[in-house]
Scaffold this motif. Structure first.
Motif, PDB file in Angstrom:
ATOM      1  N   PRO A 165      47.395  26.381  39.108  1.00  0.00           N
ATOM      2  CA  PRO A 165      46.230  25.683  39.661  1.00  0.00           C
ATOM      3  C   PRO A 165      46.530  24.918  40.940  1.00  0.00           C
ATOM      4  N   HIS A 166      47.796  24.755  41.263  1.00  0.00           N
ATOM      5  CA  HIS A 166      48.166  24.051  42.486  1.00  0.00           C
ATOM      6  C   HIS A 166      48.238  24.984  43.693  1.00  0.00           C
ATOM      7  N   VAL A 167      48.048  26.290  43.449  1.00  0.00           N
ATOM      8  CA  VAL A 167      48.115  27.261  44.551  1.00  0.00           C
ATOM      9  C   VAL A 167      46.821  28.075  44.549  1.00  0.00           C
ATOM     10  N   GLN A 168      45.810  27.560  45.238  1.00  0.00           N
ATOM     11  CA  GLN A 168      44.507  28.217  45.254  1.00  0.00           C
ATOM     12  C   GLN A 168      44.525  29.416  46.188  1.00  0.00           C
ATOM     13  N   GLY A 169      43.877  30.496  45.742  1.00  0.00           N
ATOM     14  CA  GLY A 169      43.706  31.681  46.555  1.00  0.00           C
ATOM     15  C   GLY A 169      42.277  31.806  47.038  1.00  0.00           C
ATOM     16  N   LYS A 170      41.764  33.023  47.036  1.00  0.00           N
ATOM     17  CA  LYS A 170      40.414  33.259  47.557  1.00  0.00           C
ATOM     18  C   LYS A 170      39.365  32.704  46.596  1.00  0.00           C
ATOM     19  N   PRO A 171      38.231  32.235  47.115  1.00  0.00           N
ATOM     20  CA  PRO A 171      37.144  31.765  46.245  1.00  0.00           C
ATOM     21  C   PRO A 171      36.429  32.940  45.587  1.00  0.00           C
ATOM     22  N   VAL A 172      35.898  32.716  44.381  1.00  0.00           N
ATOM     23  CA  VAL A 172      35.113  33.741  43.683  1.00  0.00           C
ATOM     24  C   VAL A 172      33.850  33.090  43.137  1.00  0.00           C
ATOM     25  N   GLU A 173      32.858  33.911  42.892  1.00  0.00           N
ATOM     26  CA  GLU A 173      31.601  33.464  42.304  1.00  0.00           C
ATOM     27  C   GLU A 173      31.539  33.913  40.839  1.00  0.00           C
ATOM     28  N   PRO A 174      30.692  33.284  40.007  1.00  0.00           N
ATOM     29  CA  PRO A 174      30.568  33.738  38.621  1.00  0.00           C
ATOM     30  C   PRO A 174      30.193  35.217  38.569  1.00  0.00           C
ATOM     31  N   GLY A 175      30.914  35.971  37.776  1.00  0.00           N
ATOM     32  CA  GLY A 175      30.667  37.407  37.679  1.00  0.00           C
ATOM     33  C   GLY A 175      31.340  37.982  36.449  1.00  0.00           C
ATOM     34  N   PHE A 176      31.045  39.234  36.160  1.00  0.00           N
ATOM     35  CA  PHE A 176      31.522  39.847  34.939  1.00  0.00           C
ATOM     36  C   PHE A 176      32.570  40.916  35.245  1.00  0.00           C
ATOM     37  N   LEU A 177      33.058  41.543  34.204  1.00  0.00           N
ATOM     38  CA  LEU A 177      34.075  42.563  34.374  1.00  0.00           C
ATOM     39  C   LEU A 177      33.518  43.705  35.213  1.00  0.00           C
ATOM     40  N   SER A 178      34.190  43.997  36.311  1.00  0.00           N
ATOM     41  CA  SER A 178      33.683  45.001  37.245  1.00  0.00           C
ATOM     42  C   SER A 178      33.639  46.389  36.622  1.00  0.00           C
ATOM     43  N   VAL A 179      34.488  46.662  35.625  1.00  0.00           N
ATOM     44  CA  VAL A 179      34.521  47.987  35.028  1.00  0.00           C
ATOM     45  C   VAL A 179      33.265  48.272  34.197  1.00  0.00           C
ATOM     46  N   LEU A 180      32.535  47.248  33.800  1.00  0.00           N
ATOM     47  CA  LEU A 180      31.353  47.450  32.958  1.00  0.00           C
ATOM     48  C   LEU A 180      30.084  47.704  33.761  1.00  0.00           C
ATOM     49  N   SER A 181      30.076  47.318  35.015  1.00  0.00           N
ATOM     50  CA  SER A 181      28.963  47.628  35.920  1.00  0.00           C
ATOM     51  C   SER A 181      27.608  47.161  35.392  1.00  0.00           C
ATOM     52  N   LEU A 182      27.574  46.014  34.755  1.00  0.00           N
ATOM     53  CA  LEU A 182      26.310  45.470  34.269  1.00  0.00           C
ATOM     54  C   LEU A 182      25.811  44.411  35.244  1.00  0.00           C
ATOM     55  N   VAL A 219      49.169  49.491  38.323  1.00  0.00           N
ATOM     56  CA  VAL A 219      48.072  48.712  37.765  1.00  0.00           C
ATOM     57  C   VAL A 219      46.820  49.578  37.728  1.00  0.00           C
ATOM     58  N   PRO A 220      46.139  49.688  36.574  1.00  0.00           N
ATOM     59  CA  PRO A 220      44.929  50.514  36.498  1.00  0.00           C
ATOM     60  C   PRO A 220      43.869  50.052  37.495  1.00  0.00           C
ATOM     61  N   GLN A 221      43.172  51.018  38.052  1.00  0.00           N
ATOM     62  CA  GLN A 221      42.138  50.733  39.033  1.00  0.00           C
ATOM     63  C   GLN A 221      40.759  50.800  38.384  1.00  0.00           C
ATOM     64  N   VAL A 222      39.815  50.045  38.941  1.00  0.00           N
ATOM     65  CA  VAL A 222      38.429  50.112  38.490  1.00  0.00           C
ATOM     66  C   VAL A 222      37.753  51.247  39.247  1.00  0.00           C
ATOM     67  N   ASP A 223      37.614  52.379  38.593  1.00  0.00           N
ATOM     68  CA  ASP A 223      37.021  53.546  39.219  1.00  0.00           C
ATOM     69  C   ASP A 223      36.223  54.312  38.158  1.00  0.00           C
ATOM     70  N   ASP A 224      35.721  55.473  38.527  1.00  0.00           N
ATOM     71  CA  ASP A 224      34.908  56.258  37.598  1.00  0.00           C
ATOM     72  C   ASP A 224      35.698  56.658  36.359  1.00  0.00           C
ATOM     73  N   GLN A 225      36.970  56.944  36.556  1.00  0.00           N
ATOM     74  CA  GLN A 225      37.797  57.299  35.404  1.00  0.00           C
ATOM     75  C   GLN A 225      37.906  56.127  34.438  1.00  0.00           C
ATOM     76  N   ALA A 226      38.083  54.912  34.959  1.00  0.00           N
ATOM     77  CA  ALA A 226      38.173  53.726  34.104  1.00  0.00           C
ATOM     78  C   ALA A 226      36.839  53.490  33.392  1.00  0.00           C
ATOM     79  N   ARG A 227      35.752  53.652  34.110  1.00  0.00           N
ATOM     80  CA  ARG A 227      34.431  53.416  33.508  1.00  0.00           C
ATOM     81  C   ARG A 227      34.100  54.447  32.427  1.00  0.00           C
ATOM     82  N   ASN A 228      34.844  55.538  32.425  1.00  0.00           N
ATOM     83  CA  ASN A 228      34.605  56.575  31.415  1.00  0.00           C
ATOM     84  C   ASN A 228      35.438  56.358  30.161  1.00  0.00           C
TER      85      ASN A 228
END
Length: 837
Positions: free
Chosen positions: A513-530, A146-155
């Motif tokens: 939807p019947h198997v909840q995992g960790k909670p998350v907050e509203p956020g954007f694609l981590s690879v874009l770093s905005l 699985v591709p990772q979110v790193d400097d190479q991905a951001r490039n």
């Protein structure tokens, strides 16, 4: 605790928290370690080998659901659905639930026997003895990672900030009309290729008309342009077409493809979406007004949260109501998240050019998007109310708003009073009829479209003919009142939220939807770093402000994708393919741009010119690249068969809508005056209607000239498509449609030659030319060909047409009127009519 209990507890403390025996589980029998291993080998291992190991052990590179039974560590880690063991309550572990078919169903080809389930459950309670301890390295598949979110991905090129590029120097500067030509010519010169010659003025004017307004020019308009010696004639033509009200009808249809516009809900009943046409009208007006693209997106995503909310900005949020809706879901919670996924998928593909929806059940397999990114983005839409629950009233409650001015209130109140009166009067007859219902008919009666047929069956029994006719009249009056509110007061299909509180969003194991995992907050694609814009609830206090924050992030001029994606789409609709051919996938699996520097330059210009789409049209269409001819060159077709270098202009077939509109235009039937408003229902062949479960349901044929309005106003019913549009590859309205694939199939020729629509329009064309040239067959033939091809026919073409008609009359004994009609039908099937060079 004795025996195995002490052994398992020691193993638990020293190894993994996911597999253990718990002291408080009194139903676990006492076994020695040797007895537990023997139990595994004789009672458990055969079951696993027969039913589980093929997918969950033997080939680490192809694990089902990412779950491996190779070791304690791999089971503790779990797969796409999360950890397989619940250490606090082993009997409630996911692995136990799936073999009981409580959550998923494993094995999928049939449930295990009761004794096998009991053995596997005990084995889990015992701490899963018999498995090796394992290591992460040993359990890791050797294949694709699985591709990772790193400097190479951001490039990656699409994730980098847009960089303004300088047009390159070229040798043949005389060919350059604007910077676009420098980018294209530089690549052609590097390859040693000469660009194609310019298109003829007749071909160019026809190309411009279809590309900007989706309609052919008249022969007079063609000749006027061809004979215009003004050097600015072509630029003047482009400006004139951009100011035409029909520009929005053509380019609005492109956007409707992308947002999977439809006017019905799909599924079994495929009911009509009330007032959905207001969204279509909003889109057409937005293009005609040259609404800045950033504002266009903002209004669709958060038009109800703006400082000034208008009927227009409310109608824009009808965007959220365009998807399919299951009014009778087997699993309402699953259906709810399917609706949200449809919104996120359409938004990400259309506006970001990314397949974010592929990370719903697991980390994206191709692009650097962890599953948490998907649910962070979903959180921006999580508070949206569902389209409805089941009934029409629930749709009104969840998706309809009243919007108007004070002057209309009194008239609207009178209208509102009349509707309850009609409901009461209709209800009295309904109660009489229901006395004759069988049980299943009471169930069917809750669906509005079933009511008239059910009452009609009671005529002569529970109801008189007069009572039934009165009921039908009342039903028609009620529908008319509901669909056509008082002028100045509008009912608008739009988005609504569930309040100002931001609901908690969770990562869902495997998208369930019947198997909840960790909670998350509203956020954007981590690879874009905005950065995340502040979330501020709007003053009206009816929503969270989440969608406004999302929209502001999307339209930030620094966003690397928004401008790139849209200018690429505009290029695609002009040139037949995008600079990036996969126009809704700028990720790793998408095509690389053929002219990356040109894409950067266009994206920069788009933002600097105020996100103006009309400015982009001018740039592209005034280039020499656009004005090249379609020519054949055997050598270049071998070297560059896809025309990636853009050495010529590509031939294209007219779109489905252009074909229907052009047929109506040629016959003199096209109704261009009826813009906007409720959709039309052209005559649908009886054979097509017969394929419905209730023939004719949801398709009330329009009357008179209304049938001949432009195709963008044809009712889009997901389960029932107009043949002339469906046969010529109209958009699939179930999903976002970035590209219409052009097919060549027998049904196209058969329908163009034999359909009632083609025959009727050929007859009208024949009547038109007979009226112009009553006793002049050559004049009739010449006029037919001119209306079809938008050029002056050659003398030999006219002579050939006359000869054909005369032969039909003399040898085939056809009536002269029928012979002329057949010639008109033949002309409508010419390649020159449906292809644009």
């Amino acid at each position: 605790m004795t025996g195995l209990g002490l052994w398992a507890l020691g193993w638990w403390l020293g190894s993994l928290p996911a597999v253990s025996v718990l002291a408080q589980e009194s139903d676990v029998p006492t076994m020695s370690e040797a007895e537990a291993v023997e139990f595994y080998q004789t009672r458990v291992l055969p079951v696993l080998e027969k039913n589980c190991f093929e997918c969950h052990r033997n080939d680490p590179a192809e694990l089902g659901g990412g779950f491996s039974l190779r070791s304690h560590k791999s089971v503790a880690k779990g797969g796409d659905s999360g950890p397989a063991i619940d250490p606090a309550n082993p009997k409630e572990s996911l692995i136990v639930k799936v073999i009981n078919y409580d959550v998923y169903e494993m094995p999928p080809d049939g449930k295990l026997k009761k004794e096998e389930i009991a053995d596997l459950t005990l084995w889990v309670q015992l701490g899963m003895p018999g498995l090796e301890e394992g290591s992460e390295e040993a359990d890791q598949p050797a294949g694709h990672q699985v591709p990772q979110v790193d400097d190479q991905a951001r490039n990656w090129w699409a994730f980098r900030p847009v960089q303004a590029s300088q047009p390159p120097a070229v040798a043949n500067q005389a060919w350059v009309k604007n910077p676009i030509d420098q980018f294209v010519l530089a690549k052609l010169e590097a390859a040693g290729i000469q660009p194609a010659p310019p298109a003829t003025r007749a071909a160019l004017v026809r190309r411009a008309y279809y590309d900007l307004i989706g309609l052919p020019p008249t022969l007079e308009q063609v000749e006027q342009f061809v004979n215009d010696s003004d050097p600015a004639a072509y630029e003047n033509l482009i400006n004139t077409l951009l100011e035409s009200p029909h520009y929005g009808e053509k380019w609005g249809r492109h956007w409707l493809d992308l947002v999977r516009y439809a006017e019905s809900n799909s599924f079994e009943r495929d009911g009509t979406k009330p007032f959905v046409w207001r969204y279509r009208d909003y889109v057409i007006r937005a293009f005609n007004q040259d609404k800045p693209y950033a504002q266009f997106l903002l209004e669709q995503l958060a038009g109800d949260e703006l400082p000034e909310v208008t009927a227009e900005t409310l109608a824009a949020t009808g965007y959220y109501r365009l998807g399919q809706w299951d009014d009778e879901p087997a699993d309402p919670l699953q259906s709810r998240y399917d609706e949200l996924d449809d919104i996120l998928a359409t938004t990400s593909q259309t506006m970001l050019g990314l397949t974010v929806n592929c990370a719903r059940c697991h980390d994206h397999k191709i692009d650097p998007m962890p599953q948490s990114d998907y649910y962070q983005m979903l959180a921006f839409f999580h508070n949206i109310r569902g389209y409805g629950v089941r009934s029409g009233d629930s749709v009104k409650e969840g998706s309809i708003r009243q919007f108007g001015n004070a002057e209309s209130k009194e008239a609207l109140e009178a209208q509102r009073q009349r509707i309850p009166e009609l409901i009461r009067e209709m209800g009295q007859l309904e109660e009489i009829a229901k006395q004759d219902f069988i049980p299943v008919e009471h169930e069917e009666f809750q669906y509005e479209f079933q009511r008239i047929p059910l009452l009609k069956k009671r005529v002569g029994k529970a109801l008189s003919a007069e009572q039934f006719e009165q009921y039908v009249a009342w039903a028609k009056e009620r529908k008319q009142l509901e669909q056509n509110p008082v002028a100045g007061e509008q009912e608008i299909l739009c988005v609504k939220e569930q309040g100002v509180a931001i609901p908690q969003t969770y990562v869902l194991a495997r998208g369930n939807p019947h198997v909840q995992g960790k909670p998350v907050e509203p956020g954007f694609l981590s690879v874009l770093s905005l950065p995340v814009p502040p979330i501020e609830p709007p003053p009206h206090g009816e929503s969270t402000g989440l969608r406004t924050a999302f929209a502001k992030w999307l339209i930030d001029p620094e966003h690397p994708l928004t401008s790139r994606v849209m200018v690429n789409r505009i290029w695609q609709y002009h040139f037949g393919r995008g600079i990036v051919r996969t126009s809704s996938d700028f990720g790793y699996q998408g095509s690389l741009p053929t002219h990356p520097e040109l894409l950067e330059w266009l994206a920069t210009e788009f933002v600097e010119r105020g996100w103006s789409m009309k400015e982009m049209h001018r740039l592209m269409m005034l280039s020499n690249t656009y004005q090249m001819a379609y020519v054949s060159n055997a050598e270049l077709e071998q070297r560059d068969p896809l025309n990636d270098l853009m050495w010529r202009f590509d031939l294209r077939r007219l779109t489905a809508e252009e074909i229907r509109d052009s047929i109506l235009f040629a016959s003199g039937s096209l109704n261009l005056g009826g813009m906007f408003g409720p959709s039309i229902y052209p005559l649908m062949p009886a054979e097509v209607l017969a394929g419905q479960s209730i023939p004719g349901n949801g398709w009330e044929t329009s009357q008179g000239e209304a049938q001949n309005r432009r195709s963008v106003y044809v009712h889009v019913k997901r389960s029932l498509k107009l043949p002339v549009l469906a046969n010529h590859d109209s958009a699939d309205s179930d999903f976002s449609c970035p590209v219409r694939f052009v097919t060549t199939q027998p049904t196209q020729a058969l329908s163009m030659l034999n359909s009632d629509f083609s025959l009727e329009q050929a007859e009208k064309l024949a009547e038109l030319v007979r009226g112009k040239h009553p006793e002049d067959l050559a004049g009739q033939v010449k006029t037919v060909l001119a209306r079809i091809t938008q050029r002056e026919p050659k003398a030999e073409e006219v002579a050939r047409g006359v000869k054909l008609i005369e032969r039909w009359v003399s040898q085939e004994q056809l009536d002269p009127r029928m012979a002329l009609r057949n010639f008109c039908l033949l002309a409508l099937n010419l390649n020159e009519f449906v292809y644009l060079d």
